[in-house]
Design a protein around this motif. Structure first.
Motif, PDB file in Angstrom:
ATOM      1  N   VAL A 162     -14.986  14.888  -9.183  1.00 41.23           N
ATOM      2  CA  VAL A 162     -13.702  14.227  -8.931  1.00 41.23           C
ATOM      3  C   VAL A 162     -12.950  14.194 -10.260  1.00 41.23           C
ATOM      4  CG1 VAL A 162     -12.548  12.118  -8.183  1.00 41.23           C
ATOM      5  CG2 VAL A 162     -14.731  12.782  -7.141  1.00 41.23           C
ATOM      6  N   TYR A 163     -11.696  14.617 -10.247  1.00 41.26           N
ATOM      7  CA  TYR A 163     -10.938  14.610 -11.494  1.00 41.26           C
ATOM      8  C   TYR A 163      -9.503  14.182 -11.238  1.00 41.26           C
ATOM      9  CZ  TYR A 163      -8.945  19.130 -10.049  1.00 41.26           C
ATOM     10  OH  TYR A 163      -8.299  20.134  -9.368  1.00 41.26           O
ATOM     11  N   ALA A 164      -8.872  13.686 -12.292  1.00 40.12           N
ATOM     12  CA  ALA A 164      -7.478  13.259 -12.238  1.00 40.12           C
ATOM     13  C   ALA A 164      -6.649  14.226 -13.076  1.00 40.12           C
ATOM     14  CB  ALA A 164      -7.324  11.840 -12.759  1.00 40.12           C
ATOM     15  N   PRO A 165      -5.780  15.022 -12.449  1.00 42.62           N
ATOM     16  CA  PRO A 165      -4.974  15.973 -13.232  1.00 42.62           C
ATOM     17  C   PRO A 165      -3.976  15.252 -14.130  1.00 42.62           C
ATOM     18  CG  PRO A 165      -4.229  15.901 -10.947  1.00 42.62           C
ATOM     19  CD  PRO A 165      -5.477  15.082 -11.010  1.00 42.62           C
ATOM     20  N   ARG A 166      -3.636  15.886 -15.229  1.00 43.64           N
ATOM     21  CA  ARG A 166      -2.656  15.304 -16.145  1.00 43.64           C
ATOM     22  C   ARG A 166      -1.275  15.330 -15.499  1.00 43.64           C
ATOM     23  NH1 ARG A 166       1.241  16.131 -19.747  1.00 43.64           N
ATOM     24  NH2 ARG A 166       1.438  18.327 -19.162  1.00 43.64           N
ATOM     25  N   VAL A 188      -9.840  17.743  -1.543  1.00 48.78           N
ATOM     26  CA  VAL A 188      -9.082  16.628  -0.977  1.00 48.78           C
ATOM     27  C   VAL A 188      -8.328  15.942  -2.110  1.00 48.78           C
ATOM     28  CG1 VAL A 188      -9.226  14.409   0.210  1.00 48.78           C
ATOM     29  CG2 VAL A 188     -10.747  16.283   0.893  1.00 48.78           C
ATOM     30  N   ILE A 189      -7.068  15.633  -1.860  1.00 49.36           N
ATOM     31  CA  ILE A 189      -6.261  14.895  -2.823  1.00 49.36           C
ATOM     32  C   ILE A 189      -6.016  13.492  -2.284  1.00 49.36           C
ATOM     33  CG2 ILE A 189      -3.960  14.660  -3.834  1.00 49.36           C
ATOM     34  CD1 ILE A 189      -3.829  17.639  -4.125  1.00 49.36           C
ATOM     35  N   ILE A 190      -6.212  12.497  -3.142  1.00 47.92           N
ATOM     36  CA  ILE A 190      -5.813  11.127  -2.823  1.00 47.92           C
ATOM     37  C   ILE A 190      -4.756  10.712  -3.843  1.00 47.92           C
ATOM     38  CG2 ILE A 190      -6.522   8.711  -2.733  1.00 47.92           C
ATOM     39  CD1 ILE A 190      -9.167   9.567  -1.621  1.00 47.92           C
ATOM     40  N   TYR A 191      -3.600  10.326  -3.315  1.00 46.44           N
ATOM     41  CA  TYR A 191      -2.457   9.927  -4.134  1.00 46.44           C
ATOM     42  C   TYR A 191      -2.156   8.457  -3.839  1.00 46.44           C
ATOM     43  CZ  TYR A 191       2.620   9.474  -5.092  1.00 46.44           C
ATOM     44  OH  TYR A 191       3.849   9.043  -5.504  1.00 46.44           O
ATOM     45  N   ASP A 192      -2.352   7.608  -4.836  1.00 49.59           N
ATOM     46  CA  ASP A 192      -2.096   6.177  -4.701  1.00 49.59           C
ATOM     47  C   ASP A 192      -1.004   5.791  -5.683  1.00 49.59           C
ATOM     48  OD1 ASP A 192      -2.084   3.418  -4.544  1.00 49.59           O
ATOM     49  OD2 ASP A 192      -4.257   3.253  -4.326  1.00 49.59           O
ATOM     50  N   ASP A 193       0.188   5.553  -5.185  1.00 44.50           N
ATOM     51  CA  ASP A 193       1.321   5.290  -6.059  1.00 44.50           C
ATOM     52  C   ASP A 193       1.274   3.895  -6.671  1.00 44.50           C
ATOM     53  OD1 ASP A 193       3.757   6.552  -7.076  1.00 44.50           O
ATOM     54  OD2 ASP A 193       4.813   4.915  -6.069  1.00 44.50           O
ATOM     55  N   ILE A 218       0.854  -1.189   0.000  1.00 49.35           N
ATOM     56  CA  ILE A 218       0.000   0.000   0.000  1.00 49.35           C
ATOM     57  C   ILE A 218       0.885   1.233   0.000  1.00 49.35           C
ATOM     58  CG2 ILE A 218      -1.768   1.311   1.237  1.00 49.35           C
ATOM     59  CD1 ILE A 218      -2.716  -1.320   2.464  1.00 49.35           C
ATOM     60  N   ARG A 219       0.600   2.148  -0.918  1.00 52.31           N
ATOM     61  CA  ARG A 219       1.293   3.438  -1.002  1.00 52.31           C
ATOM     62  C   ARG A 219       0.212   4.500  -1.196  1.00 52.31           C
ATOM     63  NH1 ARG A 219       4.710   0.540   0.446  1.00 52.31           N
ATOM     64  NH2 ARG A 219       6.792   0.144  -0.399  1.00 52.31           N
ATOM     65  N   ARG A 220      -0.418   4.926  -0.137  1.00 53.80           N
ATOM     66  CA  ARG A 220      -1.589   5.782  -0.261  1.00 53.80           C
ATOM     67  C   ARG A 220      -1.469   6.995   0.651  1.00 53.80           C
ATOM     68  NH1 ARG A 220      -7.099   6.192   1.554  1.00 53.80           N
ATOM     69  NH2 ARG A 220      -8.554   6.421  -0.193  1.00 53.80           N
ATOM     70  N   THR A 221      -1.761   8.161   0.088  1.00 51.24           N
ATOM     71  CA  THR A 221      -1.709   9.418   0.825  1.00 51.24           C
ATOM     72  C   THR A 221      -2.996  10.202   0.579  1.00 51.24           C
ATOM     73  OG1 THR A 221       0.707   9.593   0.736  1.00 51.24           O
ATOM     74  CG2 THR A 221      -0.515  11.642   1.023  1.00 51.24           C
ATOM     75  N   MET A 222      -3.514  10.809   1.641  1.00 46.41           N
ATOM     76  CA  MET A 222      -4.679  11.680   1.517  1.00 46.41           C
ATOM     77  C   MET A 222      -4.340  13.021   2.149  1.00 46.41           C
ATOM     78  SD  MET A 222      -8.690  11.028   2.461  1.00 46.41           S
ATOM     79  CE  MET A 222      -8.378  10.599   4.177  1.00 46.41           C
ATOM     80  N   VAL A 223      -4.492  14.076   1.352  1.00 49.25           N
ATOM     81  CA  VAL A 223      -4.263  15.444   1.822  1.00 49.25           C
ATOM     82  C   VAL A 223      -5.624  16.134   1.874  1.00 49.25           C
ATOM     83  CG1 VAL A 223      -3.002  17.593   1.466  1.00 49.25           C
ATOM     84  CG2 VAL A 223      -2.012  15.432   0.670  1.00 49.25           C
ATOM     85  N   VAL A 224      -6.039  16.502   3.068  1.00 48.52           N
ATOM     86  CA  VAL A 224      -7.379  17.050   3.261  1.00 48.52           C
ATOM     87  C   VAL A 224      -7.301  18.550   3.493  1.00 48.52           C
ATOM     88  CG1 VAL A 224      -9.481  16.971   4.668  1.00 48.52           C
ATOM     89  CG2 VAL A 224      -8.188  14.873   4.214  1.00 48.52           C
ATOM     90  N   GLY A 225      -7.950  19.309   2.632  1.00 45.40           N
ATOM     91  CA  GLY A 225      -8.003  20.757   2.761  1.00 45.40           C
ATOM     92  C   GLY A 225      -9.416  21.241   2.965  1.00 45.40           C
ATOM     93  N   SER A 226      -9.573  22.539   3.175  1.00 48.27           N
ATOM     94  CA  SER A 226     -10.894  23.114   3.413  1.00 48.27           C
ATOM     95  C   SER A 226     -11.737  23.160   2.145  1.00 48.27           C
ATOM     96  CB  SER A 226     -10.746  24.523   3.989  1.00 48.27           C
ATOM     97  OG  SER A 226     -10.017  25.366   3.096  1.00 48.27           O
ATOM     98  N   LYS A 227     -11.089  23.152   0.961  1.00 45.19           N
ATOM     99  CA  LYS A 227     -11.822  23.226  -0.305  1.00 45.19           C
ATOM    100  C   LYS A 227     -11.833  21.913  -1.066  1.00 45.19           C
ATOM    101  CE  LYS A 227     -10.754  28.140  -1.106  1.00 45.19           C
ATOM    102  NZ  LYS A 227     -10.094  29.086  -2.047  1.00 45.19           N
ATOM    103  N   LYS A 286      -2.910   8.122 -10.673  1.00 41.32           N
ATOM    104  CA  LYS A 286      -2.232   8.098  -9.376  1.00 41.32           C
ATOM    105  C   LYS A 286      -2.723   9.208  -8.446  1.00 41.32           C
ATOM    106  CE  LYS A 286       2.124   5.950 -10.873  1.00 41.32           C
ATOM    107  NZ  LYS A 286       2.061   4.795  -9.965  1.00 41.32           N
ATOM    108  N   VAL A 287      -3.136  10.330  -9.019  1.00 43.20           N
ATOM    109  CA  VAL A 287      -3.610  11.468  -8.235  1.00 43.20           C
ATOM    110  C   VAL A 287      -5.048  11.778  -8.623  1.00 43.20           C
ATOM    111  CG1 VAL A 287      -3.296  13.916  -7.701  1.00 43.20           C
ATOM    112  CG2 VAL A 287      -1.295  12.446  -8.023  1.00 43.20           C
ATOM    113  N   ARG A 288      -5.916  11.858  -7.624  1.00 43.30           N
ATOM    114  CA  ARG A 288      -7.303  12.269  -7.849  1.00 43.30           C
ATOM    115  C   ARG A 288      -7.640  13.418  -6.905  1.00 43.30           C
ATOM    116  NH1 ARG A 288     -11.116   7.359  -7.096  1.00 43.30           N
ATOM    117  NH2 ARG A 288      -9.574   6.823  -5.502  1.00 43.30           N
ATOM    118  N   VAL A 289      -8.364  14.379  -7.426  1.00 46.86           N
ATOM    119  CA  VAL A 289      -8.753  15.555  -6.654  1.00 46.86           C
ATOM    120  C   VAL A 289     -10.263  15.534  -6.467  1.00 46.86           C
ATOM    121  CG1 VAL A 289      -8.726  18.067  -6.512  1.00 46.86           C
ATOM    122  CG2 VAL A 289      -6.814  16.864  -7.614  1.00 46.86           C
ATOM    123  N   PHE A 290     -10.680  15.611  -5.215  1.00 43.51           N
ATOM    124  CA  PHE A 290     -12.103  15.599  -4.872  1.00 43.51           C
ATOM    125  C   PHE A 290     -12.523  17.018  -4.477  1.00 43.51           C
ATOM    126  CE2 PHE A 290     -10.601  11.368  -4.407  1.00 43.51           C
ATOM    127  CZ  PHE A 290     -11.678  10.512  -4.574  1.00 43.51           C
TER     128      PHE A 290
END
Length: 362
Positions: free
Chosen positions: A286-290, A247-252, A236-245, A258-262
């Motif tokens: 929800v989108y995945a940046p290039r 959330v990013i989930i990064y799963d390597d 498992i290589r998973r990171t979640m960065v939670v902000g006020s606007k 690998k990166v999704r923005v909620f």
């Protein structure tokens, strides 16, 4: 643009050495003068892949070679300080694999020595050169997430990271796995921790923690938790960065997204009708940046060579590496203090503890 060759020696051809050598040889601006390792078997493997590559077991001959500009050190952590210090004193530029040293004091000595000698000291925090981590940094710096609330990270393996018994005894799970996540945290947040506290356990060997939970607080108020383990049945290589606007989930471990923005956030608002304060939640797309497509290690090596030729400061310079080591040091001291303060735990001396003493970095 680079306008001259950099003569490099690779020290260590173990787990990571073949990847480093492959990338060093991929640049025409770089000339690999020597591969140095104590093991004749490893040097034979070098010659099998690169028949014309000079090899040696003698580190002294490398250090004393006036034609060598820089050393890339990929040896066990306990040897980093002595090898890097000798390289710096010989006025060679140094790229040392993560972590910089196995304690903060030695890291400070190396940083001062490199500054005094006027050489580049860079640490191989390869994830900071990866497209997903760079993209997350870009989103955070743009303010796209709003205020960062917390970061949750998991880095677990199905078994020990290395198969070499001498390397396994050189580190525990904190020093083996946490450098990746800590380096990313400090890079993203652009601040050092205020405090660190850790709980962990040696399940297979009581004297070597193989599972740990590190909790970090930052001056800005951001908190982070890092889960580390050598005992997971899955990787498992998973990171979640939670902000006020957002959330990013990064799963390597993902091959494509690998990166999704909620577009999900919450804010505190006043209810005018009742004079009460309520949470207002927003949920959107929800989108995945290039992401760019390149090998992080190749980018890291190119950056090291560019910094030497153009006299630039590395992104992962000695000071950045030292900040990671200070955090690792604090995590280890917190774990040791738990052992000293609360004994060997209630489960047969396995290092399990009921509390997590905090190590203040201020």
């Amino acid at each position: 643009m680079m306008n001259k060759k950099v003569n490099v020696a690779l020290i260590g051809y173990g787990y990571w050495g073949p990847n480093l050598l492959r990338n060093l040889k991929s640049y025409t601006e770089c000339n690999v003068e020597y591969v140095c390792d104590r093991s004749l078997d490893r040097l034979h493997r070098v010659r099998n892949h690169y028949p014309n590559q000079p090899v040696t077991q003698d580190f002294n001959s490398v250090i004393n070679n006036p034609h060598i500009d820089a050393l890339v050190i990929a040896t066990p952590i306990s040897t980093h300080f002595s090898l890097a210090m000798r390289s710096i004193e010989a006025k060679k530029h140094v790229l040392v694999e993560k972590p910089l040293t196995d304690n903060a004091h030695d890291g400070e000595v190396l940083v001062r020595a490199a500054s005094r000698r006027g050489v580049k000291l860079m640490v191989g925090h390869t994830f900071l050169f990866s497209p997903p981590v760079r993209k997350i940094k870009e989103i955070i710096d743009s303010g796209g997430l709003g205020s960062i609330y917390y970061v949750s990270m998991s880095r677990v393996n199905p078994g020990l990271h290395q198969n070499d018994a001498s390397v396994i005894s050189d580190v525990d799970v904190v020093w083996d796995l946490a450098p990746h996540d800590i380096s990313m945290l400090l890079y993203w947040l652009s601040e050092e921790p205020a405090s660190v506290h850790t709980c962990g356990r040696g399940c297979m060997r009581p004297d070597v923690p193989d599972v740990a939970f590190i909790n970090i607080s930052f001056p800005s108020g951001v908190i982070a938790e890092i889960h580390l383990s050598w005992l997971s049945p899955v990787k498992i290589r998973r990171t979640m960065v939670v902000g006020s606007k957002k959330v990013i989930i990064y799963d390597d471990t993902e091959s494509i997204e690998k990166v999704r923005v909620f577009e999900h956030g919450a804010e505190f608002v006043e209810n005018e009708s009742f004079g009460e304060f309520l949470w207002s939640y927003q949920t959107g797309d929800v989108y995945a940046p290039r992401l760019d497509n390149y090998e992080p290690l190749a980018s890291e090596i190119k950056h090291f060579l560019d910094c030497i030729v153009n006299d630039n400061n590395p992104i992962t310079d000695g000071l950045a590496g030292l900040q990671v080591v200070r955090t690792l040091d604090a995590a280890s001291k917190s774990l040791l203090e738990a052992t000293n303060t609360f004994g060997e735990g209630s489960n047969g001396g396995n290092g399990q503890h009921d509390r997590k003493p905090e190590h203040d970095l201020s």
